[in-house]
Design a protein around this motif. Structure first.
Motif, PDB file in Angstrom:
ATOM      1  N   HIS A 149       3.268  12.975  -0.058  1.00 52.52           N
ATOM      2  CA  HIS A 149       1.952  12.115   0.169  1.00 52.52           C
ATOM      3  C   HIS A 149       1.792  11.752   1.604  1.00 52.52           C
ATOM      4  CE1 HIS A 149       0.381  11.699  -4.167  1.00 52.52           C
ATOM      5  NE2 HIS A 149       1.727  11.836  -4.202  1.00 52.52           N
ATOM      6  N   MET A 150       2.703  11.272   2.243  1.00 56.60           N
ATOM      7  CA  MET A 150       2.374  10.706   3.701  1.00 56.60           C
ATOM      8  C   MET A 150       2.054  11.892   4.641  1.00 56.60           C
ATOM      9  SD  MET A 150       2.529   7.595   3.420  1.00 56.60           S
ATOM     10  CE  MET A 150       2.545   7.383   5.391  1.00 56.60           C
ATOM     11  N   ALA A 151       2.917  12.829   4.340  1.00 48.58           N
ATOM     12  CA  ALA A 151       2.567  14.393   5.277  1.00 48.58           C
ATOM     13  C   ALA A 151       1.242  14.835   4.876  1.00 48.58           C
ATOM     14  CB  ALA A 151       3.747  15.298   4.663  1.00 48.58           C
ATOM     15  N   LEU A 161      -5.643   2.962   8.259  1.00 50.11           N
ATOM     16  CA  LEU A 161      -5.791   3.028   6.873  1.00 50.11           C
ATOM     17  C   LEU A 161      -4.333   3.792   6.315  1.00 50.11           C
ATOM     18  CD1 LEU A 161      -8.316   5.755   5.182  1.00 50.11           C
ATOM     19  CD2 LEU A 161      -5.705   5.929   4.834  1.00 50.11           C
ATOM     20  N   VAL A 162      -3.616   4.386   7.086  1.00 50.26           N
ATOM     21  CA  VAL A 162      -2.363   4.666   6.643  1.00 50.26           C
ATOM     22  C   VAL A 162      -1.449   3.253   6.487  1.00 50.26           C
ATOM     23  CG1 VAL A 162      -0.063   5.692   7.198  1.00 50.26           C
ATOM     24  CG2 VAL A 162      -2.197   6.852   7.457  1.00 50.26           C
ATOM     25  N   HIS A 163      -1.567   2.670   7.424  1.00 49.29           N
ATOM     26  CA  HIS A 163      -0.750   1.143   7.196  1.00 49.29           C
ATOM     27  C   HIS A 163      -1.134   0.479   5.929  1.00 49.29           C
ATOM     28  CE1 HIS A 163       1.023  -2.542   8.363  1.00 49.29           C
ATOM     29  NE2 HIS A 163       0.003  -3.198   8.280  1.00 49.29           N
ATOM     30  N   MET A 164      -2.476   0.177   5.754  1.00 48.52           N
ATOM     31  CA  MET A 164      -3.011  -0.267   4.405  1.00 48.52           C
ATOM     32  C   MET A 164      -2.270   0.508   3.115  1.00 48.52           C
ATOM     33  SD  MET A 164      -6.866  -1.423   5.004  1.00 48.52           S
ATOM     34  CE  MET A 164      -7.472  -0.086   5.580  1.00 48.52           C
ATOM     35  N   GLU A 166       0.556   2.453   2.984  1.00 51.39           N
ATOM     36  CA  GLU A 166       1.827   2.228   2.679  1.00 51.39           C
ATOM     37  C   GLU A 166       1.914   0.860   2.458  1.00 51.39           C
ATOM     38  OE1 GLU A 166       4.873   4.343   5.828  1.00 51.39           O
ATOM     39  OE2 GLU A 166       3.234   3.290   6.831  1.00 51.39           O
ATOM     40  N   GLY A 167       1.222  -0.256   2.602  1.00 46.52           N
ATOM     41  CA  GLY A 167       1.404  -1.594   2.085  1.00 46.52           C
ATOM     42  C   GLY A 167       0.958  -1.514   0.688  1.00 46.52           C
ATOM     43  N   ALA A 168       0.116  -1.082   0.104  1.00 48.48           N
ATOM     44  CA  ALA A 168      -0.199  -0.744  -1.092  1.00 48.48           C
ATOM     45  C   ALA A 168       0.852  -0.257  -1.968  1.00 48.48           C
ATOM     46  CB  ALA A 168      -1.432  -0.095  -1.491  1.00 48.48           C
ATOM     47  N   THR A 172       4.380  -1.867  -4.980  1.00 45.74           N
ATOM     48  CA  THR A 172       4.988  -1.329  -6.232  1.00 45.74           C
ATOM     49  C   THR A 172       6.190  -0.740  -6.391  1.00 45.74           C
ATOM     50  OG1 THR A 172       4.120   0.864  -5.857  1.00 45.74           O
ATOM     51  CG2 THR A 172       2.451  -0.640  -6.766  1.00 45.74           C
ATOM     52  N   GLU A 173       6.975  -0.761  -5.260  1.00 44.10           N
ATOM     53  CA  GLU A 173       8.282  -0.153  -5.136  1.00 44.10           C
ATOM     54  C   GLU A 173       9.408  -1.024  -6.097  1.00 44.10           C
ATOM     55  OE1 GLU A 173       8.278   2.788  -4.404  1.00 44.10           O
ATOM     56  OE2 GLU A 173       8.917   3.106  -2.155  1.00 44.10           O
ATOM     57  N   PRO A 174       9.456  -2.422  -5.844  1.00 45.63           N
ATOM     58  CA  PRO A 174      10.386  -3.003  -6.745  1.00 45.63           C
ATOM     59  C   PRO A 174      10.285  -2.771  -8.082  1.00 45.63           C
ATOM     60  CG  PRO A 174       9.343  -4.368  -5.166  1.00 45.63           C
ATOM     61  CD  PRO A 174       8.430  -3.244  -5.327  1.00 45.63           C
ATOM     62  N   ALA A 175       9.271  -2.451  -8.736  1.00 39.13           N
ATOM     63  CA  ALA A 175       9.340  -1.924 -10.242  1.00 39.13           C
ATOM     64  C   ALA A 175       9.864  -0.553 -10.375  1.00 39.13           C
ATOM     65  CB  ALA A 175       7.750  -1.979 -10.760  1.00 39.13           C
ATOM     66  N   ARG A 176      10.141   0.107  -9.463  1.00 44.91           N
ATOM     67  CA  ARG A 176      10.828   1.433  -9.671  1.00 44.91           C
ATOM     68  C   ARG A 176      10.018   2.222 -10.586  1.00 44.91           C
ATOM     69  NH1 ARG A 176      17.011   1.579 -10.451  1.00 44.91           N
ATOM     70  NH2 ARG A 176      16.643   3.856 -10.239  1.00 44.91           N
ATOM     71  N   PRO A 177       8.801   2.464 -10.324  1.00 45.66           N
ATOM     72  CA  PRO A 177       7.938   3.398 -11.522  1.00 45.66           C
ATOM     73  C   PRO A 177       8.376   4.592 -11.883  1.00 45.66           C
ATOM     74  CG  PRO A 177       6.910   3.127  -9.469  1.00 45.66           C
ATOM     75  CD  PRO A 177       8.006   2.409  -9.276  1.00 45.66           C
ATOM     76  N   MET A 178       9.005   5.349 -10.856  1.00 41.85           N
ATOM     77  CA  MET A 178       9.393   6.873 -11.318  1.00 41.85           C
ATOM     78  C   MET A 178      10.604   6.833 -11.951  1.00 41.85           C
ATOM     79  SD  MET A 178       7.309   9.029 -10.318  1.00 41.85           S
ATOM     80  CE  MET A 178       5.851   7.734 -10.854  1.00 41.85           C
ATOM     81  N   ALA A 179      11.422   5.688 -11.958  1.00 39.28           N
ATOM     82  CA  ALA A 179      12.724   5.502 -12.975  1.00 39.28           C
ATOM     83  C   ALA A 179      12.076   5.431 -14.058  1.00 39.28           C
ATOM     84  CB  ALA A 179      13.551   4.585 -12.205  1.00 39.28           C
TER      85      ALA A 179
END
Length: 235
Positions: A149-151, A161-164, A166-168, A172-179
């Motif tokens: 997605h970043m690429a 915009l990219v900074h915002m 990445e911040g969003a 959500t990362e601590p929840a490890r949604p893909m796991a």
């Protein structure tokens, strides 16, 4: 889970990247630990223990916590202390809406400025995702998906915009949604990525934004499956 157990979990998983004799990078290393998903939402962060781990006073730890608080990765409860931020499901889903809106805007600009080198990077990250799916490695898949997605949005040349964006994503990362999404779900996401890749290479902005929208619809369906999990979300 008892508070003492949560404290031992956080400090046990910290890594001091400075090494022996180096200047501790307290905020960077704490952020890395949280974004890895190894520190579940709600995990208490004991200031004294963290300071001892890095071999510093409590002052730089408190300063680091203020930075992470501003980034939405940490929360503070009076008389309790600091902990890894635990969102409600409504807040969590809202962050996906934010990412979707930012990504759509960036993708339209990206196809205007993209060069062959950008195509190659998007292809490489797409292949990394395919390899992770084949290996059943959800961590590798998640990391490669983020790089993909970043690429895609990188060529937009929209740094704020990219900074915002990445911040969003970070919140959500601590929840490890893909796991928490099964292999079938990850394959659905990868099919979305196939079409996004094709649209990006073709420089078809309308198709690319449409596929991105479809992808976020699938992502939102995926996270809805664990919306009631109290270990992930607060009531």
């Amino acid at each position: 889970m008892p508070a003492s157990r949560r404290r031992s979990i956080f400090t046990a998983r910290l890594v001091n990247t400075a090494g022996s004799g180096g200047q501790p990078q307290v905020v960077d290393d704490m952020r890395r630990a949280i974004l890895s998903g190894d520190e579940p939402p709600g995990t208490l962060i004991p200031i004294e223990a963290v300071a001892q781990f890095f071999g510093v006073s409590q002052i730089p730890v408190r300063e680091a916590l203020k930075v992470l608080l501003g980034e939405g990765l940490v929360e503070h409860v009076p008389h309790v202390g600091y902990s890894v931020a635990k969102l409600s499901f409504v807040e969590f889903r809202e962050l996906y809406d934010v990412r979707q809106a930012l990504e759509s805007a960036a993708l339209r600009a990206a196809v205007v400025h993209a060069a062959p080198a950008d195509d190659e990077l998007v292809r490489e990250t797409h292949e990394e995702m395919a390899a992770a799916i084949a290996a059943g490695d959800e961590r590798a898949y998640h990391a490669a998906s983020r790089r993909f997605h970043m690429a895609l949005i990188g060529p937009a040349r929209m740094q704020r915009l990219v900074h915002m964006y990445e911040g969003a994503w970070n919140m959500t990362e601590p929840a490890r949604p893909m796991a928490r999404v099964d292999e079938s779900g990850r394959r659905t996401f990868h099919d979305d990525h196939d079409r996004m890749l094709a649209a990006f290479i073709a420089r078809d902005a309308d198709a690319l934004v449409a596929e991105s929208t479809r992808h976020f619809d699938h992502l939102k369906d995926g996270i809805a499956a664990f919306a009631d999990d109290p270990d992930v979300f607060r009531a």
